[in-house]
Design a protein around this motif. Structure first.
Motif, PDB file in Angstrom:
ATOM      1  N   UNK A   1      -7.141  -1.631  20.457  1.00  0.00           N
ATOM      2  CA  UNK A   1      -6.661  -0.536  21.302  1.00  0.00           C
ATOM      3  C   UNK A   1      -7.811   0.240  21.950  1.00  0.00           C
ATOM      4  N   UNK A   2      -9.045   0.017  21.471  1.00  0.00           N
ATOM      5  CA  UNK A   2     -10.191   0.714  22.061  1.00  0.00           C
ATOM      6  C   UNK A   2     -10.417   0.202  23.478  1.00  0.00           C
ATOM      7  N   UNK A   3     -10.713   1.096  24.401  1.00  0.00           N
ATOM      8  CA  UNK A   3     -10.936   0.655  25.783  1.00  0.00           C
ATOM      9  C   UNK A   3     -12.255  -0.129  25.912  1.00  0.00           C
ATOM     10  N   UNK A   4     -12.300  -1.026  26.877  1.00  0.00           N
ATOM     11  CA  UNK A   4     -13.542  -1.742  27.173  1.00  0.00           C
ATOM     12  C   UNK A   4     -14.562  -0.741  27.720  1.00  0.00           C
ATOM     13  N   UNK A   5     -15.821  -0.983  27.446  1.00  0.00           N
ATOM     14  CA  UNK A   5     -16.884  -0.130  27.966  1.00  0.00           C
ATOM     15  C   UNK A   5     -17.887  -0.991  28.725  1.00  0.00           C
ATOM     16  N   UNK A   6     -18.512  -0.393  29.711  1.00  0.00           N
ATOM     17  CA  UNK A   6     -19.565  -1.061  30.455  1.00  0.00           C
ATOM     18  C   UNK A   6     -20.807  -0.187  30.415  1.00  0.00           C
ATOM     19  N   UNK A   7     -21.948  -0.826  30.221  1.00  0.00           N
ATOM     20  CA  UNK A   7     -23.206  -0.085  30.106  1.00  0.00           C
ATOM     21  C   UNK A   7     -24.288  -0.741  30.949  1.00  0.00           C
ATOM     22  N   UNK A   8     -25.247   0.069  31.310  1.00  0.00           N
ATOM     23  CA  UNK A   8     -26.458  -0.398  31.959  1.00  0.00           C
ATOM     24  C   UNK A   8     -27.611  -0.133  31.007  1.00  0.00           C
ATOM     25  N   UNK A   9     -28.488  -1.111  30.858  1.00  0.00           N
ATOM     26  CA  UNK A   9     -29.713  -0.922  30.084  1.00  0.00           C
ATOM     27  C   UNK A   9     -30.897  -1.275  30.962  1.00  0.00           C
ATOM     28  N   UNK A  10     -31.817  -0.374  31.055  1.00  0.00           N
ATOM     29  CA  UNK A  10     -33.070  -0.611  31.758  1.00  0.00           C
ATOM     30  C   UNK A  10     -34.166  -0.669  30.704  1.00  0.00           C
ATOM     31  N   UNK A  11     -34.921  -1.746  30.712  1.00  0.00           N
ATOM     32  CA  UNK A  11     -36.097  -1.876  29.848  1.00  0.00           C
ATOM     33  C   UNK A  11     -37.256  -2.162  30.772  1.00  0.00           C
ATOM     34  N   UNK A  12     -38.272  -1.339  30.700  1.00  0.00           N
ATOM     35  CA  UNK A  12     -39.387  -1.490  31.634  1.00  0.00           C
ATOM     36  C   UNK A  12     -40.697  -1.114  30.962  1.00  0.00           C
TER      37      UNK A  12
END
Length: 192
Positions: free
Chosen positions: A142-153
């Motif tokens: 039932x948990x909503x999908x999540x979208x994330x951005x990860x920047x590694x630099x």
């Protein structure tokens, strides 16, 4: 903040003083909380690190990040100098933004433009932008999908004055969190 207890060389000491000043100062933005964090032990003879979190007014976490300062008087392969800065930024994205094929180049431009905007001379920049979609199943279905951005630099500053680099990293963190640039007021949503 540092990985060693012996006296730090002058250039690294100046970088440490800059980090301490940032941690001890009132943040440039009220949404931003900057703190000390343990430095990695094996990446360089001298290391220091800070972390930051961007919060919305209701204390909802919008983005987190880490900035690590590495110093090796002998330099290391690929550094192009004796300092290396390593940055990490993670923020939730709206699904439609995460699906945009240009989010990678745009996310990278946030970093390079912020460094240039703060006149933070750098060289040997490299990194990745990752978009992640998390879906839940089973009891968590039932948990909503999540979208994330990860920047590694990582990049090498051209001097031991890293104040502009820290400011640029903070700007990227706030931008990834969806905050308007400093000094710009967001327009209210329709019907708000």
């Amino acid at each position: 903040m540092t990985a060693r207890s012996d006296p730090a060389p002058g250039p690294f000491q100046r970088a440490l003083e800059t980090l301490r000043a940032v941690v001890d100062a009132e943040p440039a933005r009220p949404e931003l909380l900057i703190e000390d964090m343990p430095a990695p032990q094996r990446l360089a003879p001298y290391a220091a690190a800070i972390m930051a979190t961007v919060y919305r007014e209701d204390d909802t976490e919008l983005a987190v990040g880490r900035l690590i300062v590495l110093y090796d008087p002998e330099g290391q392969r690929g550094w192009d100098g004796d300092f290396r800065l390593v940055a990490y930024v993670r923020a939730e994205l709206e699904p439609e933004i995460a699906a945009d094929p240009l989010i990678g180049p745009v996310g990278w431009s946030w970093l390079t433009e912020a460094l240039e905007g703060h006149r933070a001379g750098y060289k040997a920049a490299s990194g990745t932008i990752t978009r992640a979609v998390s879906e839940s199943f089973g009891d968590k279905g039932a948990d909503p999908a999540t979208t994330e951005l990860e920047l590694r630099a990582s990049w090498s500053p051209m001097s031991d004055d890293i104040a502009g680099h820290i400011s640029a990293w903070c700007d990227v963190l706030c931008q990834a969190a969806g905050l308007p640039p400093a000094g710009v007021t967001s327009l209210p949503s329709p019907g708000a």
